[in-house]
Design a protein around this motif. Structure first.
Motif, PDB file in Angstrom:
ATOM      1  N   HIS A 152       0.879   4.035  -3.120  1.00 19.04           N
ATOM      2  CA  HIS A 152       0.511   5.531  -2.482  1.00 19.04           C
ATOM      3  C   HIS A 152       1.995   7.013  -3.030  1.00 19.04           C
ATOM      4  CE1 HIS A 152      -2.851   5.061  -0.058  1.00 19.04           C
ATOM      5  NE2 HIS A 152      -3.014   4.703  -1.262  1.00 19.04           N
ATOM      6  N   ARG A 153       3.387   6.542  -2.782  1.00 19.41           N
ATOM      7  CA  ARG A 153       4.203   7.123  -3.206  1.00 19.41           C
ATOM      8  C   ARG A 153       4.404   6.745  -4.334  1.00 19.41           C
ATOM      9  NH1 ARG A 153      10.015   4.175  -2.285  1.00 19.41           N
ATOM     10  NH2 ARG A 153       8.737   3.982  -0.203  1.00 19.41           N
TER      11      ARG A 153
ATOM     12  N   THR B  52      -7.049   1.058  -3.388  1.00 16.74           N
ATOM     13  CA  THR B  52      -6.737   2.494  -3.257  1.00 16.74           C
ATOM     14  C   THR B  52      -7.912   2.433  -4.809  1.00 16.74           C
ATOM     15  OG1 THR B  52      -4.604   2.747  -2.321  1.00 16.74           O
ATOM     16  CG2 THR B  52      -4.853   4.245  -3.688  1.00 16.74           C
TER      17      THR B  52
ATOM     18  N   VAL C  85      -7.731   5.250  -7.373  1.00 18.44           N
ATOM     19  CA  VAL C  85      -6.923   6.812  -8.800  1.00 18.44           C
ATOM     20  C   VAL C  85      -7.915   7.171  -9.570  1.00 18.44           C
ATOM     21  CG1 VAL C  85      -4.803   7.257  -9.324  1.00 18.44           C
ATOM     22  CG2 VAL C  85      -5.150   5.580  -8.023  1.00 18.44           C
TER      23      VAL C  85
ATOM     24  N   THR D 263      -9.826   0.024   2.730  1.00 20.30           N
ATOM     25  CA  THR D 263      -8.173  -0.500   3.176  1.00 20.30           C
ATOM     26  C   THR D 263      -7.214  -0.741   2.376  1.00 20.30           C
ATOM     27  OG1 THR D 263      -7.972  -0.770   5.271  1.00 20.30           O
ATOM     28  CG2 THR D 263      -8.061   1.503   5.019  1.00 20.30           C
TER      29      THR D 263
ATOM     30  N   LYS E   1       1.235   9.624  -5.946  1.00 19.21           N
ATOM     31  CA  LYS E   1       1.630  10.863  -4.652  1.00 19.21           C
ATOM     32  C   LYS E   1       2.692  11.618  -5.664  1.00 19.21           C
ATOM     33  CE  LYS E   1       3.066  12.860  -0.987  1.00 19.21           C
ATOM     34  NZ  LYS E   1       3.510  12.536   0.470  1.00 19.21           N
TER      35      LYS E   1
ATOM     36  N   ARG F 166      -6.131  13.027  -7.541  1.00 16.80           N
ATOM     37  CA  ARG F 166      -6.314  12.004  -6.374  1.00 16.80           C
ATOM     38  C   ARG F 166      -6.587  11.411  -6.450  1.00 16.80           C
ATOM     39  NH1 ARG F 166     -11.027  15.553  -6.349  1.00 16.80           N
ATOM     40  NH2 ARG F 166     -12.350  14.870  -8.000  1.00 16.80           N
ATOM     41  N   TYR F 167      -6.447  10.497  -5.065  1.00 18.84           N
ATOM     42  CA  TYR F 167      -6.024   9.267  -4.584  1.00 18.84           C
ATOM     43  C   TYR F 167      -6.875   9.094  -3.431  1.00 18.84           C
ATOM     44  CZ  TYR F 167      -2.365   9.966  -2.421  1.00 18.84           C
ATOM     45  OH  TYR F 167      -0.529   9.991  -1.334  1.00 18.84           O
ATOM     46  N   GLY F 168      -7.330   7.609  -3.350  1.00 18.55           N
ATOM     47  CA  GLY F 168      -8.006   7.515  -1.570  1.00 18.55           C
ATOM     48  C   GLY F 168      -8.462   5.557  -1.405  1.00 18.55           C
TER      49      GLY F 168
ATOM     50  N   ARG G 179       0.583  -0.939  -0.320  1.00 13.09           N
ATOM     51  CA  ARG G 179       0.289   0.201   0.001  1.00 13.09           C
ATOM     52  C   ARG G 179       1.072   1.353  -0.266  1.00 13.09           C
ATOM     53  NH1 ARG G 179      -2.458  -0.400   4.824  1.00 13.09           N
ATOM     54  NH2 ARG G 179      -0.567   0.544   6.012  1.00 13.09           N
ATOM     55  N   ASP G 180       1.832   1.332   0.782  1.00 17.74           N
ATOM     56  CA  ASP G 180       2.674   2.429   0.403  1.00 17.74           C
ATOM     57  C   ASP G 180       3.415   2.850  -0.486  1.00 17.74           C
ATOM     58  OD1 ASP G 180       2.382   3.059   3.068  1.00 17.74           O
ATOM     59  OD2 ASP G 180       3.905   2.197   3.776  1.00 17.74           O
TER      60      ASP G 180
END
Length: 131
Positions: A100-101, A125, A127, A122, A104, A111-113, A96-97
């Motif tokens: 997101h990197r 993700t 995008v 969770t 980002k 945007r993303y979430g 996940r990290d």
């Protein structure tokens, strides 16, 4: 691979994507009987713009997931999809990290979430790309 829900699992290098059969075009090589009938059905069914574009990174290492996420973003942008669903699971958070990197720092991402709870929460993700 053909899933029980009729969608296909397509492997492209380290990236695994779940796609609708209408988005796949067979290329050369041998086809099994199931693949032939699925390919024929895919050619007869009109493609839908509402087809979600998604990649599944579960089980990958951080480095593999980062490369696959970047490839998935590239593929979604080239296919002009407004969204990309990235399934990374809820494990330790390493994948996940890394995902997101990647998103980002990508200028094509508006945007993303995380997905809504009933769509993976969770562990997924979403995008959204810039127009």
């Amino acid at each position: 691979e053909i899933r029980p829900d009729g969608r296909l699992v397509v492997l492209v290098g380290a990236m695994r994507m779940v796609v609708e059969p209408t988005t796949v075009v067979p290329v050369g090589g041998r086809e099994t009987g199931a693949a032939k009938s699925h390919a024929a059905a895919a050619r007869e069914t009109p493609a839908s713009d509402a087809t979600p574009f998604e990649i599944d990174l579960r089980g990958m290492t951080g480095d593999e997931a980062e490369a696959a996420a970047l490839a998935g973003v590239d593929a979604a942008v080239l296919a002009e999809h407004p969204y990309l669903r990235i399934i990374h699971g809820m494990g330790t958070g390493v994948v996940r990290d890394r995902v997101h990197r990647v998103v980002k720092h990508d200028r094509r991402v508006a945007r993303y979430g995380f997905a809504p709870r009933n769509q993976g929460g969770t562990g997924v993700t979403i995008v959204e790309f810039s127009p």
